[in-house]
Motif scaffolding. Structure first.
Motif, mmCIF file in Angstrom:
data_model
loop_
_atom_site.group_PDB
_atom_site.id
_atom_site.type_symbol
_atom_site.label_atom_id
_atom_site.label_comp_id
_atom_site.label_asym_id
_atom_site.label_seq_id
_atom_site.Cartn_x
_atom_site.Cartn_y
_atom_site.Cartn_z
ATOM 1 N N PHE A 42 0.765 -1.174 0.102
ATOM 2 C CA PHE A 42 0.065 -0.034 0.065
ATOM 3 C C PHE A 42 0.826 1.360 0.117
ATOM 4 C CE2 PHE A 42 -3.627 -2.794 1.891
ATOM 5 C CZ PHE A 42 -3.937 -2.896 0.601
ATOM 6 N N TRP A 45 1.435 1.892 -3.685
ATOM 7 C CA TRP A 45 0.562 1.066 -4.710
ATOM 8 C C TRP A 45 0.546 0.990 -5.972
ATOM 9 C CZ3 TRP A 45 -2.341 -3.047 -3.524
ATOM 10 C CH2 TRP A 45 -3.277 -3.434 -4.458
ATOM 11 N N TYR A 169 -11.360 -2.174 -0.653
ATOM 12 C CA TYR A 169 -10.095 -2.121 0.003
ATOM 13 C C TYR A 169 -9.686 -0.900 -0.128
ATOM 14 C CZ TYR A 169 -9.376 -6.848 1.666
ATOM 15 O OH TYR A 169 -9.510 -8.223 2.139
ATOM 16 N N GLY A 171 -6.685 2.090 -0.104
ATOM 17 C CA GLY A 171 -5.185 1.814 -0.474
ATOM 18 C C GLY A 171 -4.561 3.126 0.227
ATOM 19 N N ARG A 172 -5.070 4.281 0.256
ATOM 20 C CA ARG A 172 -4.529 5.374 0.747
ATOM 21 C C ARG A 172 -5.145 6.042 1.957
ATOM 22 N NH1 ARG A 172 -3.786 8.801 -4.325
ATOM 23 N NH2 ARG A 172 -2.685 6.824 -5.047
ATOM 24 N N ALA A 187 -7.917 0.886 -3.228
ATOM 25 C CA ALA A 187 -6.929 -0.008 -3.934
ATOM 26 C C ALA A 187 -7.389 -1.040 -4.857
ATOM 27 C CB ALA A 187 -6.186 -0.551 -2.761
ATOM 28 N N PRO A 231 -7.247 -5.200 -8.293
ATOM 29 C CA PRO A 231 -6.689 -3.991 -8.125
ATOM 30 C C PRO A 231 -7.805 -2.718 -8.954
ATOM 31 C CG PRO A 231 -4.776 -4.959 -8.512
ATOM 32 C CD PRO A 231 -5.875 -5.992 -8.700
ATOM 33 N N PRO A 279 -5.000 2.604 4.973
ATOM 34 C CA PRO A 279 -4.996 1.571 4.233
ATOM 35 C C PRO A 279 -4.971 0.184 4.611
ATOM 36 C CG PRO A 279 -3.162 3.285 4.058
ATOM 37 C CD PRO A 279 -4.125 3.556 5.267
#
Length: 333
Positions: A42, A45, A169, A171-172, A187, A231, A279
């Motif tokens: 992450f 990513w 999910y 991711g940041r 993400a 992704p 994340p």
């Protein structure tokens, strides 16, 4: 662009951060040695995905075929992001599901006909989307299980229900994010089955508080997740994904994510207005119509659930009966 998914496979006792491409498994560490577990992807990513893409396109050597590895090496498909983080769960967020549940549980005016309950529920959700807020609660990491794990029915409560959901999910980190910017913090996507002990949802002893999602939804293994994280760059439109859950081969849920009341950007914007999303956090977006409450049929020992979302893989979870031993708290009451 070479598409792939991110997975965590436990093979011979070792957890391997993995890429899955064309049913073959590749060890992420061959391309990114510093990635000991999938959550390590992450912090950088997008660059890490680019490295993995190049690695595959150079003709990387696979660990093996996914199904063969799981069958032959005492393998287990873990939830894709390791370590597992918290679950943020949107409730009552598919329009037809809300209507079905209102009819099934008589949620409306006393003595109202099913037709009236349907009409009132439809009007209520439409107004909530126009002027109200999503409903989000939290789940524990300890309740998250793998896409092939057995589900063990609890010894407290009855009427355990299935709820196929699209998982998102983070991711940041996201805090105070506008809906227009929300997808930049995603993400990728996965499948989650948000299991619920229906009889444990109400709290008759605390009527003013109402529902108890902690005890109804946080039993061990009650969030089968995966098999992998796809992704976001490989999911052109998460708002039009077909979703299907079968129980013993019979289709029980069959819908698309287009029936979401509050869409993914709205859910992320709302959740980030209240909390800092990190994340690895997993947002599940609600379940479509076709739960056991609608069918009048709940999970039993020996059942098999198969859940799939287009492009995100398939779960298969067998159901095992309760142990027959009450937990100490309930046994003492």
């Amino acid at each position: 662009m070479t598409s792939f998914a991110i997975a965590s496979l436990q093979l011979d006792g070792e957890v391997i951060p993995s890429v899955v491409h064309d049913e073959r498994v590749f060890d992420i560490r061959a391309a990114l040695p510093a990635v000991a577990r999938t959550a390590d992807l992450f912090p950088d990513w997008d660059r890490n995905l680019d490295v993995l893409t190049a690695h595959l396109e150079r003709g990387a050597d696979p660990v093996g075929d996914a199904e063969a590895l799981l069958a032959d090496r005492a393998g287990r498909m873990l939830p894709p992001v390791q370590p597992v983080g918290p679950v943020l769960a949107a409730g009552a967020n598919y329009r037809e599901h809300i209507i079905q549940m209102s009819v099934a549980h008589g949620l409306g005016s006393d003595g109202a006909s099913p037709e009236t309950l349907r009409a009132d529920a439809a009007a209520e959700i439409d107004e909530r989307v126009r002027s109200g807020d999503p409903y989000i609660w939290t789940g524990l990491p300890s309740a998250v299980s793998g896409a092939r794990d057995d589900v063990v029915l609890p010894d407290v409560g009855r009427d355990v229900d299935w709820e196929l959901e699209l998982g998102v999910y983070i991711g940041r980190a996201a805090h105070l994010v506008a809906a227009d910017d929300a997808l930049r913090h995603v993400a990728g996507y996965t499948i989650v089955n948000d299991l619920t002990v229906r009889s444990l949802v109400p709290r008759d002893d605390m009527a003013k508080i109402g529902t108890d999602w902690f005890r109804a939804k946080n039993q061990p293994g009650f969030f089968p997740t995966g098999p992998w994280l796809v992704p976001a760059r490989f999911v052109p439109d998460p708002g039009v994904l077909t979703m299907r859950l079968r129980l013993n081969g019979q289709v029980m849920q069959d819908a698309t994510s287009a029936d979401l009341a509050f869409d993914i950007p709205a859910l992320l914007s709302y959740a980030s207005s209240m909390a800092v999303l990190q994340p690895g956090d997993l947002l599940i977006t609600g379940s479509p119509a076709g739960n056991g409450s609608h069918w009048g049929r709940f999970l039993a020992d020996g059942d098999v659930m198969e859940a799939e979302i287009a492009g995100l893989g398939t779960q298969r979870n067998a159901v095992r009966g309760p142990s027959g031993r009450l937990p100490p708290w309930q046994a003492s009451r």
